[in-house]
Enzyme design. Structure first.
Site, PDB file in Angstrom:
ATOM      1  N   ASP A  98      55.999  31.344  -5.286  1.00  0.00           N
ATOM      2  CA  ASP A  98      55.666  32.593  -5.970  1.00  0.00           C
ATOM      3  C   ASP A  98      54.982  33.641  -5.102  1.00  0.00           C
ATOM      4  OD1 ASP A  98      53.152  31.482  -5.548  1.00  0.00           O
ATOM      5  OD2 ASP A  98      52.857  30.920  -7.649  1.00  0.00           O
ATOM      6  N   GLU A 120      60.868  24.986  -7.136  1.00  0.00           N
ATOM      7  CA  GLU A 120      59.705  25.108  -8.018  1.00  0.00           C
ATOM      8  C   GLU A 120      59.892  26.287  -8.966  1.00  0.00           C
ATOM      9  OE1 GLU A 120      55.255  24.017  -6.947  1.00  0.00           O
ATOM     10  OE2 GLU A 120      55.499  26.194  -6.921  1.00  0.00           O
ATOM     11  N   GLU A 134      51.286  36.341  -8.415  1.00  0.00           N
ATOM     12  CA  GLU A 134      52.247  35.241  -8.369  1.00  0.00           C
ATOM     13  C   GLU A 134      53.082  35.110  -9.641  1.00  0.00           C
ATOM     14  OE1 GLU A 134      49.046  34.410  -5.381  1.00  0.00           O
ATOM     15  OE2 GLU A 134      49.048  35.022  -7.493  1.00  0.00           O
ATOM     16  N   HIS A 216      40.219  30.406  -4.131  1.00  0.00           N
ATOM     17  CA  HIS A 216      40.710  31.554  -3.360  1.00  0.00           C
ATOM     18  C   HIS A 216      41.446  32.591  -4.189  1.00  0.00           C
ATOM     19  CE1 HIS A 216      44.365  29.121  -3.711  1.00  0.00           C
ATOM     20  NE2 HIS A 216      45.023  30.235  -3.487  1.00  0.00           N
ATOM     21  N   ARG A 218      42.654  35.661  -6.358  1.00  0.00           N
ATOM     22  CA  ARG A 218      42.164  37.042  -6.483  1.00  0.00           C
ATOM     23  C   ARG A 218      41.440  37.265  -7.803  1.00  0.00           C
ATOM     24  NH1 ARG A 218      44.734  41.074  -3.151  1.00  0.00           N
ATOM     25  NH2 ARG A 218      46.145  40.124  -1.650  1.00  0.00           N
ATOM     26  N   HIS A 249      37.724  29.644   2.012  1.00  0.00           N
ATOM     27  CA  HIS A 249      38.793  30.587   2.338  1.00  0.00           C
ATOM     28  C   HIS A 249      38.251  31.706   3.216  1.00  0.00           C
ATOM     29  CE1 HIS A 249      42.175  33.382   1.671  1.00  0.00           C
ATOM     30  NE2 HIS A 249      42.860  32.311   1.339  1.00  0.00           N
TER      31      HIS A 249
END
Length: 375
Positions: A98, A120, A134, A216, A218, A249
């Site tokens: 994604d 996937e 994503e 990590h 957003r 991260h």
């Protein structure tokens, strides 16, 4: 005549899940394989390339410091089009997941009438803000793919509800299970398994109870990351024998907040992002995992490790449905409550740890290649 397939990846999770496909295809006399690395992740992915010994045919430079998502997409579209304009007749472009790399490769292949194979496929949260971007990328790629390789029956049903033809969908299992099995074999062959986690400077008492943390996304930047930190600090204070391993991260929105709070904490071990074999070793050592990572949600059941999901929704509901994971979001109270339940309630822990693996039997890669070969 061999089919020419281009396998495109840009991030470490993509490579991990495509590595077994790449390696199997390269041994398959039905295919000529071209591997393209877009460079969406650079330093983060190098260890996995080396670990799996993946030969890269085209290495692009999609990522530039400070660029927007749109600028990242533009770089991907332009550079991939240059590769595909070489006059070769490709029979498939294989993409996974994604990311912006996936969207770029899918769009370029579609516009050039190259069949798209989406590994996937069918994962959905049905919330375009979670995960962002994503969820949007996945839905867009589903409209232009020829083959939809769904990891689970639930993913297939999602695609059917979106009017994807049933004969275009194959339930394969998730290639992450293939990758875990392959990774374990390689660690054994390379004799790197003993003390792998200690090689990362993770030296804590042998009887320590270990929890792995990764964060990590957003949508968790800002208040979410701070809430996670506060929950971890409380748990460490309440449980002196519990140690936390946090591969932090590199994004400053995560890195700066975490290091400001825990740089000198004896129970909270902040490390650089782990290479893949080290990550597998730490997962194996941990009692359970706190994560907002989609990949780790999938890897945890293969290790029989409960996972507390630091997100409000997940496009991998199967791990929750079978009882191997719990959605806790970034609610400090909920994180603490569910973590302490795992630490203190052995019956509950055992039930989660021994939930069935919803992601397959480790043979997804073969099913994917067989389907493409038959076209």
């Amino acid at each position: 005549m061999k089919k020419l397939i281009s396998i495109v990846f840009g991030t470490r999770p993509e490579l991990i899940k495509l590595a077994p496909v790449i390696l199997l295809a390269q041994q398959d006399t039905r295919f000529q394989v071209e591997v393209i690395f877009t460079g969406q992740h650079d330093e983060l992915v190098r260890d996995a390339i080396e670990f799996f010994q993946i030969k890269i045919d085209h290495r692009l430079k999609m990522m530039n410091a400070g660029q927007s998502l749109n600028q990242l997409l533009i770089q991907g579209l332009s550079q991939l089009e240059n590769i595909f304009n070489d006059g070769k007749q490709r029979d498939a472009v294989i993409i996974q997941g994604d990311t912006t790399t996936v969207l770029a490769a899918g769009l370029v292949a579609f516009s050039m009438k190259i069949p798209v194979a989406h590994v996937e496929a069918g994962l959905r949260s049905y919330d375009l803000d979670h995960p962002f971007p994503e969820e949007g990328n996945r839905q867009l790629v589903s409209r232009i793919s020829t083959w939809h390789f769904a990891p689970t029956e639930q993913s297939k049903q999602n695609l059917l509800l979106e009017n994807i033809p049933s004969d275009a969908i194959t339930v394969t299992g998730n290639t992450v299970v293939d990758a875990v099995y392959l990774g374990r074999d390689l660690i054994h062959q390379q004799r790197t398994q003993p003390n792998q986690w200690q090689q990362q400077g993770l030296n804590f008492p042998k009887d320590a109870r270990v929890i792995l943390i990764t964060a990590h996304r957003r949508e968790n930047f800002g208040e979410g990351i701070q809430n996670i930190c506060n929950a971890v600090e409380y748990l460490a204070h309440q449980h002196a024998n519990v140690h936390f391993v946090w591969p932090v991260h590199l994004n400053p929105a995560v890195h700066d907040v975490v290091y400001a709070q825990f740089a000198a904490h004896a129970q909270i071990h902040l490390v650089q992002p782990l290479d893949y074999p080290s990550l597998l070793a730490v997962i194996d050592r941990a009692e359970f995992i706190l994560t907002d990572s989609g990949g780790i949600q999938e890897e945890s059941p293969s290790f029989h490790k409960p996972v507390l999901i630091l997100r409000e929704t997940t496009e991998r509901p199967e791990v929750v449905t079978v009882g191997a994971g719990i959605l806790v979001g970034t609610d400090q109270e909920k994180i603490v409550r569910e973590a302490e339940r795992l630490l203190m309630d052995q019956v509950h822990y055992t039930a989660m740890a021994h939930a069935p693996n919803p992601f397959g039997d480790g043979k997804a890669s073969q099913r994917i290649l067989d389907q493409i070969a038959q076209a």
